[in-house]
Design a protein around this motif. Structure first.
Motif, PDB file in Angstrom:
ATOM      1  N   ILE A   1      -2.705   0.519 -16.732  1.00 31.67           N
ATOM      2  CA  ILE A   1      -2.330  -0.850 -16.358  1.00 31.67           C
ATOM      3  C   ILE A   1      -3.492  -1.795 -16.663  1.00 31.67           C
ATOM      4  CG2 ILE A   1      -1.630  -2.345 -14.450  1.00 31.67           C
ATOM      5  CD1 ILE A   1      -0.459   0.234 -13.127  1.00 31.67           C
ATOM      6  N   TYR A   2      -3.191  -2.800 -17.450  1.00 35.53           N
ATOM      7  CA  TYR A   2      -4.238  -3.760 -17.832  1.00 35.53           C
ATOM      8  C   TYR A   2      -4.131  -5.078 -17.084  1.00 35.53           C
ATOM      9  CZ  TYR A   2      -5.035  -0.495 -21.603  1.00 35.53           C
ATOM     10  OH  TYR A   2      -5.321   0.638 -22.310  1.00 35.53           O
ATOM     11  N   ASP A   3      -2.908  -5.528 -16.875  1.00 39.04           N
ATOM     12  CA  ASP A   3      -2.730  -6.828 -16.231  1.00 39.04           C
ATOM     13  C   ASP A   3      -2.876  -6.661 -14.725  1.00 39.04           C
ATOM     14  OD1 ASP A   3      -2.451  -9.435 -16.931  1.00 39.04           O
ATOM     15  OD2 ASP A   3      -0.471  -9.174 -17.853  1.00 39.04           O
ATOM     16  N   LEU A   4      -4.020  -7.030 -14.186  1.00 42.58           N
ATOM     17  CA  LEU A   4      -4.218  -6.868 -12.740  1.00 42.58           C
ATOM     18  C   LEU A   4      -3.505  -7.981 -11.978  1.00 42.58           C
ATOM     19  CD1 LEU A   4      -7.980  -5.837 -12.550  1.00 42.58           C
ATOM     20  CD2 LEU A   4      -5.966  -4.416 -12.873  1.00 42.58           C
ATOM     21  N   GLY A   5      -3.314  -9.101 -12.639  1.00 44.37           N
ATOM     22  CA  GLY A   5      -2.609 -10.208 -12.001  1.00 44.37           C
ATOM     23  C   GLY A   5      -1.557 -10.758 -12.925  1.00 44.37           C
TER      24      GLY A   5
ATOM     25  N   LYS B   1       3.096   8.638 -10.997  1.00 47.47           N
ATOM     26  CA  LYS B   1       3.009   7.461 -11.858  1.00 47.47           C
ATOM     27  C   LYS B   1       1.632   6.815 -11.711  1.00 47.47           C
ATOM     28  CE  LYS B   1       7.910   6.277 -11.599  1.00 47.47           C
ATOM     29  NZ  LYS B   1       8.502   7.250 -10.670  1.00 47.47           N
ATOM     30  N   SER B   2       1.328   5.880 -12.621  1.00 51.17           N
ATOM     31  CA  SER B   2       0.165   5.031 -12.426  1.00 51.17           C
ATOM     32  C   SER B   2       0.606   3.881 -11.539  1.00 51.17           C
ATOM     33  CB  SER B   2      -0.324   4.447 -13.751  1.00 51.17           C
ATOM     34  OG  SER B   2      -1.083   5.395 -14.431  1.00 51.17           O
ATOM     35  N   ALA B   3      -0.177   3.597 -10.548  1.00 52.78           N
ATOM     36  CA  ALA B   3       0.179   2.474  -9.691  1.00 52.78           C
ATOM     37  C   ALA B   3      -1.068   1.715  -9.338  1.00 52.78           C
ATOM     38  CB  ALA B   3       0.858   2.959  -8.425  1.00 52.78           C
ATOM     39  N   LEU B   4      -0.849   0.452  -9.074  1.00 53.39           N
ATOM     40  CA  LEU B   4      -1.980  -0.392  -8.782  1.00 53.39           C
ATOM     41  C   LEU B   4      -1.508  -1.394  -7.752  1.00 53.39           C
ATOM     42  CD1 LEU B   4      -3.966  -1.791 -11.708  1.00 53.39           C
ATOM     43  CD2 LEU B   4      -3.043  -3.363 -10.049  1.00 53.39           C
ATOM     44  N   GLN B   5      -2.332  -1.618  -6.754  1.00 54.98           N
ATOM     45  CA  GLN B   5      -1.934  -2.562  -5.717  1.00 54.98           C
ATOM     46  C   GLN B   5      -3.055  -3.556  -5.493  1.00 54.98           C
ATOM     47  OE1 GLN B   5      -2.846  -1.975  -1.900  1.00 54.98           O
ATOM     48  NE2 GLN B   5      -1.982  -3.978  -1.438  1.00 54.98           N
ATOM     49  N   THR B   6      -2.731  -4.819  -5.541  1.00 51.86           N
ATOM     50  CA  THR B   6      -3.725  -5.833  -5.217  1.00 51.86           C
ATOM     51  C   THR B   6      -3.161  -6.655  -4.070  1.00 51.86           C
ATOM     52  OG1 THR B   6      -2.813  -7.482  -6.700  1.00 51.86           O
ATOM     53  CG2 THR B   6      -4.460  -6.009  -7.611  1.00 51.86           C
ATOM     54  N   GLN B   7      -4.011  -7.424  -3.463  1.00 55.28           N
ATOM     55  CA  GLN B   7      -3.538  -8.213  -2.342  1.00 55.28           C
ATOM     56  C   GLN B   7      -4.255  -9.540  -2.308  1.00 55.28           C
ATOM     57  OE1 GLN B   7      -4.575  -4.915  -0.043  1.00 55.28           O
ATOM     58  NE2 GLN B   7      -6.292  -5.879   0.974  1.00 55.28           N
ATOM     59  N   SER B   8      -3.607 -10.490  -1.697  1.00 56.74           N
ATOM     60  CA  SER B   8      -4.208 -11.795  -1.540  1.00 56.74           C
ATOM     61  C   SER B   8      -3.821 -12.287  -0.173  1.00 56.74           C
ATOM     62  CB  SER B   8      -3.669 -12.735  -2.610  1.00 56.74           C
ATOM     63  OG  SER B   8      -4.104 -14.043  -2.327  1.00 56.74           O
TER      64      SER B   8
ATOM     65  N   VAL C   1      -3.407 -10.985 -19.241  1.00 56.09           N
ATOM     66  CA  VAL C   1      -3.486 -10.418 -20.582  1.00 56.09           C
ATOM     67  C   VAL C   1      -3.108 -11.474 -21.614  1.00 56.09           C
ATOM     68  CG1 VAL C   1      -2.374  -8.771 -22.141  1.00 56.09           C
ATOM     69  CG2 VAL C   1      -3.089  -8.027 -19.861  1.00 56.09           C
TER      70      VAL C   1
ATOM     71  N   HIS D   1     -10.837  -4.603  -3.837  1.00 58.65           N
ATOM     72  CA  HIS D   1      -9.582  -4.542  -3.088  1.00 58.65           C
ATOM     73  C   HIS D   1      -8.418  -4.001  -3.912  1.00 58.65           C
ATOM     74  CE1 HIS D   1     -10.419  -7.216   0.665  1.00 58.65           C
ATOM     75  NE2 HIS D   1     -11.011  -6.055   0.683  1.00 58.65           N
TER      76      HIS D   1
ATOM     77  N   ILE E   1      -7.475 -13.658 -11.318  1.00 56.34           N
ATOM     78  CA  ILE E   1      -8.009 -13.020 -12.520  1.00 56.34           C
ATOM     79  C   ILE E   1      -7.215 -13.442 -13.760  1.00 56.34           C
ATOM     80  CG2 ILE E   1      -6.591 -10.922 -12.306  1.00 56.34           C
ATOM     81  CD1 ILE E   1      -9.093  -9.351 -13.234  1.00 56.34           C
TER      82      ILE E   1
ATOM     83  N   GLU F   1     -11.902  -8.210  -6.959  1.00 56.11           N
ATOM     84  CA  GLU F   1     -10.680  -7.712  -7.584  1.00 56.11           C
ATOM     85  C   GLU F   1     -10.682  -6.184  -7.578  1.00 56.11           C
ATOM     86  OE1 GLU F   1      -8.444 -10.053  -8.729  1.00 56.11           O
ATOM     87  OE2 GLU F   1      -7.013  -8.439  -9.087  1.00 56.11           O
TER      88      GLU F   1
ATOM     89  N   TYR G   1       0.833  -1.201   0.000  1.00 54.26           N
ATOM     90  CA  TYR G   1       0.000   0.000   0.000  1.00 54.26           C
ATOM     91  C   TYR G   1       0.872   1.257   0.000  1.00 54.26           C
ATOM     92  CZ  TYR G   1      -3.421   3.419   1.544  1.00 54.26           C
ATOM     93  OH  TYR G   1      -4.214   4.529   1.637  1.00 54.26           O
TER      94      TYR G   1
ATOM     95  N   ARG H   1     -10.191  -5.387 -17.639  1.00 51.79           N
ATOM     96  CA  ARG H   1      -8.841  -4.816 -17.652  1.00 51.79           C
ATOM     97  C   ARG H   1      -7.876  -5.690 -18.455  1.00 51.79           C
ATOM     98  NH1 ARG H   1      -8.583  -0.957 -13.423  1.00 51.79           N
ATOM     99  NH2 ARG H   1      -6.360  -0.606 -13.860  1.00 51.79           N
ATOM    100  N   PRO H   2      -7.658  -6.951 -18.057  1.00 44.70           N
ATOM    101  CA  PRO H   2      -6.779  -7.779 -18.891  1.00 44.70           C
ATOM    102  C   PRO H   2      -7.349  -7.977 -20.290  1.00 44.70           C
ATOM    103  CG  PRO H   2      -7.790  -9.105 -17.141  1.00 44.70           C
ATOM    104  CD  PRO H   2      -8.086  -7.656 -16.832  1.00 44.70           C
TER     105      PRO H   2
ATOM    106  N   LYS I   1     -11.215 -14.379  -1.852  1.00 45.78           N
ATOM    107  CA  LYS I   1     -10.809 -14.291  -3.268  1.00 45.78           C
ATOM    108  C   LYS I   1     -11.937 -13.744  -4.143  1.00 45.78           C
ATOM    109  CE  LYS I   1      -7.113 -16.749  -2.184  1.00 45.78           C
ATOM    110  NZ  LYS I   1      -5.947 -15.988  -1.725  1.00 45.78           N
TER     111      LYS I   1
ATOM    112  N   ARG J   1      -6.139  -1.159  -5.384  1.00 46.54           N
ATOM    113  CA  ARG J   1      -5.777   0.233  -5.101  1.00 46.54           C
ATOM    114  C   ARG J   1      -5.130   0.803  -6.339  1.00 46.54           C
ATOM    115  NH1 ARG J   1      -4.543  -1.827   0.235  1.00 46.54           N
ATOM    116  NH2 ARG J   1      -5.807  -0.714   1.760  1.00 46.54           N
ATOM    117  N   GLU J   2      -5.611   1.942  -6.782  1.00 45.41           N
ATOM    118  CA  GLU J   2      -4.984   2.615  -7.916  1.00 45.41           C
ATOM    119  C   GLU J   2      -5.365   4.085  -7.892  1.00 45.41           C
ATOM    120  OE1 GLU J   2      -6.316   1.097 -11.684  1.00 45.41           O
ATOM    121  OE2 GLU J   2      -8.404   1.028 -11.065  1.00 45.41           O
ATOM    122  N   ASN J   3      -4.832   4.803  -8.863  1.00 45.79           N
ATOM    123  CA  ASN J   3      -5.045   6.250  -8.897  1.00 45.79           C
ATOM    124  C   ASN J   3      -6.525   6.582  -9.017  1.00 45.79           C
ATOM    125  OD1 ASN J   3      -2.536   5.322  -9.998  1.00 45.79           O
ATOM    126  ND2 ASN J   3      -2.038   7.440 -10.459  1.00 45.79           N
TER     127      ASN J   3
ATOM    128  N   VAL K   1       2.057   6.826  -6.751  1.00 45.02           N
ATOM    129  CA  VAL K   1       1.031   7.767  -7.226  1.00 45.02           C
ATOM    130  C   VAL K   1       1.479   9.191  -6.913  1.00 45.02           C
ATOM    131  CG1 VAL K   1      -1.337   8.553  -6.877  1.00 45.02           C
ATOM    132  CG2 VAL K   1      -0.853   6.109  -7.056  1.00 45.02           C
TER     133      VAL K   1
END
Lengths: 189, 363, 281
Positions: free
Chosen positions: A70-74, A42-49, B352, B168, B349, B165, A31, B275-276, B110, B170-172, A38
Motif C-alpha cells: 500500500i502506497y497511498d497512506l491518505g 491481506k495487507s492492511a493499513l490503518q490511519t487515524q485522525s 500518490v 500512528h 500526507i 504518520e 483498528y 510511501r506515496p 497531526k 497500523r499495518e502488517n 491482516v
C-alpha cells in the motif's frame, strides 16, 4: 436502493473510512477491521485522525485493505464511508468515491437530497441502547452491519479481533451486538 | 502501529531503561515500554518533563543501562541542550522523535516532518548527529534496533526521526526470531584506558566498576577531567567527536535506490512521504515516464554521495516532504540542477496522484 | 606517591588529591562544606567505589567534581537530580549524591527537586545555598533575601526567598534538614543522617559567598557571614512556637522532617520481582 453491494468483490484493494466523534469507538472500529484483514492474510493499513478531545471531537479512522503493498497512506477517495455523526458525514461525504457505499446511523445522520445510490441505514445507536443497554456498542452493531454488506473480511477474523481488543467482561455483549448488526445487514440484502 | 514497533524494536535491542513524558503522537511508545519493561527486568520512569526524561536516560546509560526516550516536537525542543550533553559525553542512547505539526503547539495531533533540520542543528555548538527515518511500521522496528547499534558503535545519541504518520500507522509487521537479531556490544576497555580519547570511539567505563569515571559536558581531557581553557584540548575533542561520525558516514548511510535508464526526473524522499512517492513513481512508470527513486533512510549524516549520483542522472529532482522545504534545501547543496520541493503541511500526507502529476509534468 | 605524605589520610581516601588545591575563592563556604562532607563520609566508612556524585553547573557543583573520588556525572545546569534518577534506578546499591547550588536545585531545576522528593527516590541532595548566582558574578537567585541589591536587582529584589527545605518536606522527602556553615558539627551529623536514610534526603546548607554576594551587601569576609548565620539562626523546635512575623529574616535550622515513606526504586524492583517469580513458576 436494493443495489446493496453484497456481491461486491475486492479485486485489489478497498479503502474504508469510519467517521464520527470521539468516544464512539471509531478508531477502535478501524483498528479491529485492520487487524482482522491482516489475520485474513491481506495487507492492511490503518490511519487515524482526531482532535485533542478524547470525547466529542471530530474523528476518523481509515482502513486500507489490499492484496499488495500500500502506497497511498491518505487516499483522496474511499470505496466505503461509515458515518456515525452528521458533522462527520458533512466533512467526509466528499471523500466517498463515485459508486461508493455509504453506511450511516440513520438516527444520527441525514444524508439529505444527495444520498448516494448505494446507501445503507441502520439505527445502530438505538439498537445498542435498547438491546444491549449501552450506546457505546453502536460501533459493534455498525461493524457487524458493515461486514455483512461488504464481506471483505471474514466474520471469524473480525470476531476474533473484537474479542482481543475489548475488555474481557464485555466481550460477549460486544460480540452479540456485532451479530445483531450482521443479521440486520443480511436482512436488507 | 509505528509507535509500538519502535517500542518493541527497543526491547529487542536490549533496552532496559526508558524515561519519558506523555505527548501526542509518541505516548504509545511510553505505554508499551511501561507495560513491557518490568516483564524483562527493565525500568520505566515517567519524568516530570522532557528535559528530565533525556537527563534520566543519560544517567541510566552511565549506570550501565541501555536507554531510550521518545517525544514529539515540543518535547524535542526541550531536549536540545541535553542532546548536546549526550554528544559531548559520548553517551550511547536513542531518542525517538515522532514529528508532529508545528511550530509551537501547532496541530498537536497531526503528522509533519518539520524537525528535520532541528534534528541536525538543534543543539548548540559544532556537532554531528545520526538520524534515521523509517517509512513503514516494519522498518520502524528494524531501524530502532539499528539506532541502538549505531549509538553503541559510535558512542553517541542517535535520533529515530519518525513522523506522526508512521507513528500512528497500523499495518502488517513480522517480528523476526530473537536469534536473527544482531546487536552491537558496548565498547569496553581495561580500567586504565581513557574513556574520552585515545581512539576515534574510545572504550567506555561505566559507574560501579570502581574506576572513578568522571563525566562532564564541559570540555575535557582524555581522562574526562575538565579543561576549559586550553584551546588544543577543545579543538581535539570536538574535532574527534565530529570526525568519528563524518569519517564513518559511508558506513552509516542507508538508502533505497530504484533507478531506471533514461530517467529525466528523480524523486528524493524519506519517512512516511516515501510511501506515496514510491506509489507515484511506479504509477508514472506505468504511464510511460522514466523516473528515478531515491529514499533516504539515514537522513543525517546526509547521504550526499547518493544525492550526487542521482543529480548526475537526472535533470530535475523532486522532493516531496511534509514541511516547507527542509531536505530539499540540503539537496541543493549537492547539485546545481533544479530541486523542486513538493511541500505539504497541515497534517495531511501527500497523495500518490499529486506526486505522480508532478513527475509527469517534469519528466 | 608524594601526595600521600602531604594530605590527611582521610583526604587520600576520598579526594582526587591531584586536583587540589580547590578553585574556590578565599572565604567561600564551599570549603567548609567539602571538609564537612569528607568527615561525614569517613565517619560512615563509606567506600568511595560505592559513591556516585551527580552535580550541575555552579560553584558548589565543583565540590564533588572534580575533588571527590567516586563515579562522577557533572551534568547540565539544573538537571543533576534528573540525571541522578536514571543512575539510581539502574544502580540502586550505590550511594547517589547530588551536591549543587541554590540556583541549580531550587531555581532552574526546582521542578526536578519537587518531583524527586515526591517519588521519594533514594538520592541524597545537598543544596549549598549562597543566596545568589555566584559563578556568574552575583545575580538574584530564588533564595536571595527580599530587598537585596544584586547585579540584576539594582533597586533591591522585589521577590521573596524560596524556603527550599520546607518545600521538599512538603513534597514528600523522607529526610529534610537545614544548617549553615556556622553549624559545622550539626551539618556533618545531618549529612550522615541524610546518607543513611532510605528515600529522598535533602540537606540545605546556607553557605557564604563573600566575593559575589558579599560585594553587594558589603560583607567581604567569610566570617562576616558566619556571625550573621549565628545571629539569625533559630532552631526548628523554637521556630515552631514563633509567628510568621517573628520568623521574617530568620534562618530556621535543624531537622525539619523525618518520615518513612516507601522508596521509589525499591517499589519498582518489587514489581519486577513479581514478574520474575511469575516467570519462574
Amino acid at each position: 436502493m436494493k443495489d446493496s453491494g453484497r456481491n461486491w468483490r475486492i479485486e485489489r484493494k478497498m479503502n474504508i473510512r469510519f467517521s464520527g466523534f470521539g468516544g464512539q469507538g471509531i478508531i477502535l472500529s478501524g483498528y479491529i477491521f485492520g487487524t482482522a484483514a491482516v489475520n485474513d492474510g491481506k495487507s492492511a493499513l490503518q490511519t487515524q485522525s482526531y482532535g485533542s478531545e478524547s470525547r466529542g471531537g471530530g474523528c476518523r479512522s481509515d482502513v486500507l485493505v489490499s492484496q499488495e503493498e500500500i502506497y497511498d497512506l491518505g487516499p483522496s477517495k474511499f470505496d466505503v464511508l461509515v458515518a456515525l455523526s452528521q458533522s462527520a458525514y458533512n466533512s467526509y461525504i466528499g471523500s466517498l468515491g463515485k459508486g461508493g457505499i455509504l453506511l450511516v446511523d440513520e438516527d444520527l445522520v441525514d444524508p439529505g437530497s444527495h444520498t448516494p445510490p448505494k446507501t445503507h441505514k441502520i439505527k445502530a445507536t438505538d439498537i445498542a441502547f435498547k438491546k444491549f443497554g449501552n450506546k457505546i456498542m453502536a460501533n459493534m452493531v455498525m461493524m457487524g452491519f458493515v461486514n455483512s454488506i461488504l464481506g471483505v473480511i471474514s466474520k471469524e477474523s473480525l470476531k476474533k479481533a473484537i474479542r482481543d481488543n475489548v475488555a474481557e467482561e464485555t466481550a460477549e455483549s460486544n460480540l452479540q451486538a456485532f451479530d445483531e448488526g450482521y443479521r440486520m445487514g443480511k436482512e436488507i440484502n | 502501529m509505528g509507535d509500538e514497533a519502535a517500542a518493541y524494536g527497543a526491547l529487542y535491542a536490549g533496552c532496559n531503561f526508558f524515561a519519558g513524558y506523555p505527548i501526542t503522537p509518541a505516548s504509545e511508545i511510553a505505554e508499551v515500554m511501561a507495560r513491557e519493561l518490568p516483564r524483562s527486568d527493565g525500568y520505566y520512569v515517567q519524568m516530570e518533563d522532557e528535559i528530565s526524561s533525556i537527563s534520566a536516560i543519560i544517567g541510566a546509560v552511565w549506570a550501565g543501562g541501555k536507554a531510550m526516550t521518545a517525544t514529539s516536537g515540543p518535547g524535542f525542543s526541550l531536549m536540545q541542550e541535553n542532546i548536546g550533553y549526550a554528544i559531548m559525553t559520548e553517551t550511547p542512547c536513542v531518542l525517538v522523535n515522532v514529528q508532529r505539526s508545528g511550530p509551537s503547539t501547532g496541530q498537536a495531533t497531526k503528522p509533519a516532518q518539520g524537525d528535520v533540520l532541528q534534528a541536525r542543528w538543534g543543539t548548540h555548538g559544532d556537532h554531528e548527529i545520526i538520524a534515521l527515518s523509517p517509512s513503514s511500521v516494519q522498518e520502524t522496528f528494524s531501524l530502532t534496533i539499528e539506532a541502538f547499534n549505531l549509538s553503541e558503535k559510535y558512542r553517541t545519541l542517535v535520533i529515530l526521526l519518525m513522523d506522526g504518520e508512521i507513528g500512528h500507522l497500523r499495518e502488517n509487521i513480522t517480528f523476526p526470531p530473537l536469534e536473527e537479531i544482531t546487536l552491537q556490544e558496548r565498547k569496553t576497555g581495561p580500567a586504565d584506558a581513557p574513556s574520552f580519547g585515545g581512539a576515534a570511539v574510545p572504550p567506555m567505563s561505566t559507574f560501579g566498576q570502581g574506576r572513578f569515571v568522571h563525566v562532564t559536558g564541559s570540555t575535557h581531557k582524555e581522562n574526562g577531567m575538565r579543561d576549559v581553557s586550553t584551546q588544543s584540548v577543545h579543538q581535539e575533542l570536538v574535532t574527534r567527536l565530529c570526525g568519528k561520525i563524518r569519517d564513518a558516514r559511508g558506513e552509516i548511510w542507508r538508502i533505497e535506490e530504484d533507478y531506471m535508464p533514461g530517467a529525466k526526473v528523480g524523486v528524493l524522499t524519506y519517512g512516511a512521504t516515501a510511501r506515496p512517492a514510491k506509489g507515484a513513481v511506479l504509477e508514472a512508470r506505468r504511464q510511460g515516464t522514466a523516473v528515478d527513486f531515491l529514499r533516504l533512510i539515514s537522513i543525517w549524516p546526509f547521504p550526499e554521495e547518493a544525492v550526487r549520483k542521482l543529480a548526475d542522472r537526472v535533470d530535475v529532482i523532486l522532493v516531496p516532504e511534509m514541511n516547507l522545504g527542509q531536505i530539499s534545501r540540503e539537496v541543493e547543496r549537492f547539485t546545481s540542477k533544479p530541486v523542486l520541493p513538493i511541500s505539504r503541511i497541515g497534517g495531511v500526507i501527500h497523495r500518490v496522484e499529486e506526486i505522480k502529476d508532478e513527475i509527469i509534468a517534469n519528466g | 606517591m608524594k601526595e600521600d605524605k602531604i594530605f590527611h589520610p582521610r583526604a587520600n581516601k576520598y579526594l582526587r588529591t591531584e586536583m587540589l588545591p580547590t578553585a574556590f575563592c578565599p572565604g567561600c563556604g564551599c570549603g567548609t562544606v567539602l571538609n564537612g562532607f569528607l568527615q561525614a563520609l569517613d565517619e560512615l566508612k563509606l567506600d568511595p567505589k560505592e559513591l556516585v556524585f551527580v552535580t550541575g553547573i555552579g560553584c558548589s557543583s565543583w565540590i564533588p567534581s572534580p575533588y571527590f573520588k567516586g563515579d562522577t556525572l557533572h551534568t547540565t545546569h539544573g538537571r543533576p537530580i534528573a540525571f541522578a534518577t536514571g543512575v539510581k534506578v539502574m544502580k540502586p546499591d550505590m550511594k547517589v549524591i547530588v551536591i549543587a547550588g541554590d540556583g541549580d536545585i531550587a531555581g532552574i531545576g526546582g521542578n526536578h527537586l519537587i518531583h524527586a522528593a515526591r517519588r521519594n527516590i533514594d538520592i541524597s541532595v545537598f543544596m549549598v545555598n549562597n543566596w545568589n548566582y555566584g559563578m556568574t558574578g552575583g545575580q538574584v537567585s530564588p533564595t536571595t533575601p527580599f530587598g537585596v541589591r544584586t547585579g540584576t536587582t539594582p533597586y533591591g529584589s522585589a521577590e521573596h526567598q524560596l524556603e527550599a527545605a520546607e518545600v521538599v518536606a512538603a513534597a514528600g522527602a523522607n529526610y529534610v534538614a537545614r544548617w549553615t556553615t556556622y553549624h559545622v558539627f550539626p551539618m556533618v551529623k545531618a549529612m550522615q543522617e541524610a546518607l543513611r536514610v532510605k528515600g529522598f534526603s535533602f540537606v540545605e546548607i546556607i553557605a557564604q559567598c563573600p566575593v559575589s554576594y558579599g560585594k553587594m551587601v558589603k560583607m567581604r569576609r567569610g566570617s562576616d557571614f558566619l556571625k550573621l548565620y549565628k545571629e539569625k539562626s533559630v532552631k526548628v523546635e523554637k521556630a515552631r512556637q514563633m509567628s510568621d512575623e517573628e520568623l521574617e529574616g530568620k534562618i530556621v535550622v535543624g531537622k525539619l522532617k523525618e518520615r518513612k515513606r516507601t522508596e521509589f526504586v525499591s517499589t519498582l524492583r518489587q514489581i519486577n520481582e513479581r514478574f520474575r517469580q511469575e516467570l519462574a513458576n
